[in-house]
Design an enzyme around this catalytic site. Structure first.
Site, PDB file in Angstrom:
ATOM      1  N   HIS A   1      -3.645  -4.605   0.193  1.00 32.27           N
ATOM      2  CA  HIS A   1      -2.980  -5.249   1.343  1.00 32.27           C
ATOM      3  C   HIS A   1      -3.080  -6.766   1.206  1.00 32.27           C
ATOM      4  O   HIS A   1      -4.040  -7.366   1.710  1.00 32.27           O
ATOM      5  CB  HIS A   1      -3.653  -4.820   2.650  1.00 32.27           C
ATOM      6  CG  HIS A   1      -3.412  -3.395   3.018  1.00 32.27           C
ATOM      7  ND1 HIS A   1      -2.366  -3.001   3.800  1.00 32.27           N
ATOM      8  CD2 HIS A   1      -4.082  -2.264   2.684  1.00 32.27           C
ATOM      9  CE1 HIS A   1      -2.398  -1.679   3.954  1.00 32.27           C
ATOM     10  NE2 HIS A   1      -3.439  -1.212   3.278  1.00 32.27           N
TER      11      HIS A   1
ATOM     12  N   CYS B   1       0.832  -1.205   0.000  1.00 32.35           N
ATOM     13  CA  CYS B   1       0.000   0.000   0.000  1.00 32.35           C
ATOM     14  C   CYS B   1       0.874   1.266   0.000  1.00 32.35           C
ATOM     15  O   CYS B   1       1.380   1.648  -1.043  1.00 32.35           O
ATOM     16  CB  CYS B   1      -0.998  -0.021   1.155  1.00 32.35           C
ATOM     17  SG  CYS B   1      -2.369   1.087   0.830  1.00 32.35           S
TER      18      CYS B   1
ATOM     19  N   GLU C   1      -1.637  -8.966   2.767  1.00 28.74           N
ATOM     20  CA  GLU C   1      -1.522  -9.652   4.067  1.00 28.74           C
ATOM     21  C   GLU C   1      -2.876 -10.071   4.642  1.00 28.74           C
ATOM     22  O   GLU C   1      -2.958 -11.015   5.424  1.00 28.74           O
ATOM     23  CB  GLU C   1      -0.763  -8.777   5.080  1.00 28.74           C
ATOM     24  CG  GLU C   1      -1.442  -7.488   5.524  1.00 28.74           C
ATOM     25  CD  GLU C   1      -1.120  -6.285   4.649  1.00 28.74           C
ATOM     26  OE1 GLU C   1      -0.744  -6.467   3.468  1.00 28.74           O
ATOM     27  OE2 GLU C   1      -1.268  -5.141   5.138  1.00 28.74           O
TER      28      GLU C   1
HETATM   29  N1  GLN Z   1      -1.686   6.728   3.040  1.00 30.46           N
HETATM   30  C1  GLN Z   1      -1.886   6.042   1.820  1.00 30.46           C
HETATM   31  C2  GLN Z   1      -3.275   6.269   1.242  1.00 30.46           C
HETATM   32  O1  GLN Z   1      -4.177   6.632   1.951  1.00 30.46           O
HETATM   33  C3  GLN Z   1      -1.626   4.563   1.984  1.00 30.46           C
HETATM   34  C4  GLN Z   1      -2.612   3.901   2.884  1.00 30.46           C
HETATM   35  C5  GLN Z   1      -2.141   2.562   3.414  1.00 30.46           C
HETATM   36  O2  GLN Z   1      -0.964   2.245   3.401  1.00 30.46           O
HETATM   37  N2  GLN Z   1      -3.070   1.786   3.918  1.00 30.46           N
HETATM   38  O3  GLN Z   1      -3.488   6.078   0.089  1.00 30.46           O
END
Ligand code: GLN
Length: 578
Positions: A552, A421, A554
């Site tokens: 994600h 992410c 995970e």
């Molecule tokens: N801060 C980034 C976004 O909002 C990544 C978010 C995250 O890593 N869950 O897009």
């Protein structure tokens, strides 16, 4: 006497509600078939109530029951998405985008199923429904009260989860410990459940038995008090799971039996274990499976079955002693102590473990604060000690420059890099800065005035941010992505269409896509309409593993089915072993 009268009255109310549904349709056999197992905590928090609930769920599921699990969090928060993960643990995202507690992740991993928002409730969520119903005149002019309307809403939700999963066992974990004001209404709901569903409701108390160092003896008194407190809520536990540093002796079991009104063989010894995955195995050894099935009158399969054997094999693989693979996890706030850290990135850690164990390696994780690289760039060299680097999800600007330095180091020194992410967004920024020479490249999240906003806010997020509609409003949950043939992602997944869980507001700015691709970055996964970049990677002839995902992965890694991307990453790390 009074309690009895209230109970009888409730019995009539609850039974009548049941009759109503039965009148409208055919007899609901699920209500008769289903067993409800409440798991509550006594003495102290943090003794593994979630893992206990998950383990009970696992053994019953292996014995052929259709099990679903529910987590009740006593917070006013509507979901866990607005809570700080370093204080409350990881925010676990479900397929439907619900932002939940990390225990939901344990249920999914232990049971190998996907849960939905019906399986998660908070005080805020329950009150919100009751108030909404009141506003819609659904209470037909009655005075709406905390009791019974709040517990009745809790019960309605438990039954809904049962029906959604067509479950014949529902495990319900009540957050917090008995005696707290916060979870009283949930205990009341559990008590009312027993009136409604009679012998099908079962209570497990997970308690803790301390061994004071000066005394050197395991003490049962705190558990006795906890049971008495639970009794004051009208609930008698059927089983006590006695957590402690070491196994319980018979004397302790007899004492708990005598003073807590339960048979001695209903006290299950649950000593600390090296691996949480040994817990279901230990429970079967202690006779818990047979005992639950007998007590609630369920026809269950035997404890030694195909599922339990597979699980046991996996649990054994977690004890691997050699073949270490060293992974550095780089992030911004890693100076808060190990306990908090492992909680805030629980799914990432577990995902690494499953892939490492399945490839016969022992993962050694080191947490590195990216601020160290900002203070002293010479420290970057230390990264060469690791077989691979992971940058997990995150928000905000703290520590970002240090992370970018680390990603650059990993790219130039061909250390396997996996970005999750934010870790993918930063991979793109690093590439833009150092390969495309866009020195000011950044994400709008960190610097809205940067010259090259290579990571921009998603179109539908703009109004939400402006109007401060921030709770549960990110791009959340499962979305499909199409994979480019022959890429690392495509080969790892062995599929051309995948579905993964998201939690973000920003994305790769398409204005820069062509330029990035021309310079060698491959967007190997994109949304079905081609508009969103979901995976970025470097071809394997340029780097052994340099890949980031907007989602994600995970959240979908399971003990018995490790995640393909984590497995590909671990394989690259093993190859790169120092
Ligand atoms: N801060 C980034 C976004 O909002 C990544 C978010 C995250 O890593 N869950 O897009």
């Amino acid at each position: 006497m009074e309690v009895f009268q209230v109970s009888s009255l409730l019995f009539v109310i609850l039974k009548n509600r049941d009759m109503k549904t039965k009148d409208n349709g055919k007899k609901d056999s699920k209500i008769i078939d289903c067993k409800y197992i409440f798991v509550v905590g006594g003495v102290i928090s943090g003794v593994g109530k979630g893992v206990t609930a998950s383990s009970i769920a696992r053994i019953l599921s292996d014995r052929g029951r259709r099990v679903t699990a529910i987590k009740i969090d006593p917070y006013i928060n509507i979901d866990a998405g607005t809570m700080n993960p370093t204080e409350h643990g990881e925010v676990f995202v479900l397929d439907d985008g619900d932002e939940t507690d990390q225990d939901m992740g344990n249920y999914e991993r232990f049971l190998n199923i996907n849960l939905s928002r019906t399986n998660y409730m908070t005080t805020g969520r329950v009150y919100q429904s009751v108030i909404e119903k009141e506003r819609n005149l659904e209470y037909e002019g009655k005075c709406v009260e905390v009791v019974p309307h709040i517990p009745l809403e809790v019960i309605r939700r438990i039954e809904k989860a049962r029906d959604e999963a067509n479950a014949n066992v529902v495990i319900i974990e009540i957050g917090g410990t008995v005696g707290e004001y916060q979870n009283m209404l949930f205990l009341e709901a559990a008590r009312m459940m027993r009136i409604k569903h009679q012998k099908s409701v079962f209570f497990v108390m997970v308690s803790y038995l301390p061994i004071p160092s000066k005394v050197g003896e395991m003490k049962t008194k705190p558990t006795q008090y906890a049971v008495r407190t639970l009794n004051a809520s009208g609930i008698q536990p059927d089983i006590i799971i006695a957590r402690s540093k070491v196994a319980l002796d018979d004397k302790r079991k007899e004492k708990l039996s005598m003073f807590c009104n339960i048979p001695a063989d209903h006290v299950i010894s649950a000593p600390d274990m090296d691996s949480i995955y040994d817990i279901p195995v230990n429970f079967e050894k202690e006779g818990l499976g047979d005992m639950i099935c007998d007590t609630v009158g369920m026809t269950c399969g035997v404890g030694d079955n195909e599922g339990s054997r597979k699980w046991k094999k996996f649990a054994q693989s977690t004890h691997i002693k050699n073949k270490e693979v060293k992974i550095a996890i780089i992030g911004k706030y890693f100076n808060t102590g190990d306990f908090t850290l492992s909680d805030s990135y629980l799914s990432v850690i577990e995902a690494i473990k499953y892939s490492a164990y399945s490839s016969g390696s022992k993962p050694i994780l080191t947490w590195i604060s990216s601020m160290d690289f900002e203070k002293d760039p010479k420290k970057l060299k230390e990264l060469s000690k690791y077989d691979g680097i992971i940058v997990p999800g995150g928000f905000g600007s703290r520590g970002i420059e240090g992370i970018l330095k680390a990603i650059e180091y990993a790219r130039k020194n061909k250390i396997p890099y996996f970005g999750l992410c934010y870790g993918m967004q930063l991979l793109v920024i690093e590439y833009a800065r150092n390969v495309l020479k866009l020195k000011d490249a950044n994400t709008r999240e960190v610097n809205p005035n940067a010259k090259d906003i290579v990571i921009d806010v998603m179109e539908d997020q703009k109004a939400k941010i402006e109007n401060k509609k921030l709770g549960g409003s990110m791009r959340l949950g499962s979305y499909d992505a199409h994979l480019k043939k022959g890429t690392i992602a495509n080969i790892a997944y062995k599929a051309s269409i995948i579905s993964e869980r998201h939690r973000h507001r920003y994305e790769v700015n398409n204005d820069y896509r062509e330029r990035l691709e021309k310079q060698g970055l491959v967007f190997s996964g994109v949304s079905p309409d081609g508009k969103l970049c979901e995976i970025a990677e470097l071809p394997q002839d340029k780097h052994p593993f340099f890949l980031g995902t907007q989602f994600h992965p995970e959240f979908k890694a399971r003990p018995l089915s490790p995640h393909p991307l984590f497995t590909a990453f671990i394989k690259a790390c093993v190859k790169n072993k120092k």
